[in-house]
Write a protein that holds these residues in place. Sequence first.
Motif, mmCIF file in Angstrom:
data_model
loop_
_atom_site.group_PDB
_atom_site.id
_atom_site.type_symbol
_atom_site.label_atom_id
_atom_site.label_comp_id
_atom_site.label_asym_id
_atom_site.label_seq_id
_atom_site.Cartn_x
_atom_site.Cartn_y
_atom_site.Cartn_z
ATOM 1 N N ARG A 132 29.962 -3.718 0.052
ATOM 2 C CA ARG A 132 28.815 -4.033 -0.804
ATOM 3 C C ARG A 132 29.299 -4.042 -2.247
ATOM 4 N N LYS A 133 28.644 -4.827 -3.075
ATOM 5 C CA LYS A 133 28.998 -4.874 -4.488
ATOM 6 C C LYS A 133 28.287 -3.755 -5.236
ATOM 7 N N CYS A 134 29.047 -3.015 -6.013
ATOM 8 C CA CYS A 134 28.469 -1.874 -6.730
ATOM 9 C C CYS A 134 27.519 -2.303 -7.831
ATOM 10 N N ARG A 141 20.745 -4.145 -2.645
ATOM 11 C CA ARG A 141 21.695 -3.119 -2.240
ATOM 12 C C ARG A 141 22.088 -3.250 -0.779
ATOM 13 N N ASN A 142 21.249 -3.914 0.027
ATOM 14 C CA ASN A 142 21.539 -4.034 1.450
ATOM 15 C C ASN A 142 22.330 -5.294 1.788
ATOM 16 N N GLU A 143 22.851 -5.973 0.773
ATOM 17 C CA GLU A 143 23.705 -7.132 1.024
ATOM 18 C C GLU A 143 25.061 -6.655 1.536
ATOM 19 N N GLU A 221 34.255 -1.605 -8.229
ATOM 20 C CA GLU A 221 33.399 -2.787 -8.198
ATOM 21 C C GLU A 221 32.765 -3.016 -6.833
ATOM 22 N N ILE A 222 33.372 -2.445 -5.775
ATOM 23 C CA ILE A 222 32.804 -2.598 -4.432
ATOM 24 C C ILE A 222 32.833 -1.264 -3.696
ATOM 25 N N GLU A 223 31.935 -1.145 -2.725
ATOM 26 C CA GLU A 223 31.934 -0.019 -1.792
ATOM 27 C C GLU A 223 32.442 -0.534 -0.452
ATOM 28 N N ALA A 248 26.981 3.117 4.948
ATOM 29 C CA ALA A 248 26.063 2.722 3.872
ATOM 30 C C ALA A 248 24.951 3.755 3.701
ATOM 31 N N ARG A 249 24.399 4.243 4.828
ATOM 32 C CA ARG A 249 23.353 5.257 4.731
ATOM 33 C C ARG A 249 23.894 6.541 4.107
#
Length: 255
Positions: A132-134, A141-143, A221-223, A248-249
């Motif tokens: 995901r993109k920070c 946020r769920n993208e 920049e990303i997770e 993610a959760r």
Amino acid sequence: VKTMKYYTDLVTAAHDKAKRDQKLRYDERQFDVEYEPGDKVLWYRMKVQNKLFCHWTGPFVIVKKLGPAAYVIAEPGDVNDRDKHRVASVQHLTKLADTASLNTPHLANVQFHFADSVFARQFEQGKFVIYRKCNSNKNWRNEFHVAQVFEPYDHFNGWISLHSYVHFGVNDDPELPYQLLPLAKRVLRPEYKDKEGRSFSMPSKVQPTSEPVLHDFAPGEIEVLQSGFLLKNNKIPANIAQAAYEAARGLDGKR
């Protein structure tokens, strides 16, 4: 068979062109690094005892230059002891910030390189990542994005290059943002762009002038939710998709 070979040759040509373009882009951002005797540096160890050990270690002192890409380094107290000198490639050295004492490494700098190393270990060339993109706003946020590692992490410039994989319809016309489609239901294909910049994923549209859609990201920049896996029949394995949602959760719960 001839049709498959034709498209295979087109995709291969597009990848070769992309690698050449990537090298040119990489060279544009590169700069010559030179150290002088007495400079303080960190050294990147290729092998560590286990994954919890930091690859970057130091401080070390530059003893002398052996050539344009090699230096002799030593720990501060061993500069005059030749038996404890070691040869290091310039690619595995980075300058350490000035400190009051060689025996007291700059903690913030060491922590930075530790974080940098942890980020890099998540990417194995040719394997896939879910991220995901920070910088996404809370509405997005769920993208979830999926990509293949195009090149290894660049320690000098501090970025990873990812080849985007997308779930587009049979005519490359998505009916909804594919980033919101459940991971396990996506049929993923590599994304390319034509010379006008239009993106597509249909193999039949790939031409020698086509380029893969690449995204460069730096730490922060990303997770990364999952990494180091391969697709099966153009789909994400169910256990990987589930693990990505759980990751993610977990991250959302810490906010």
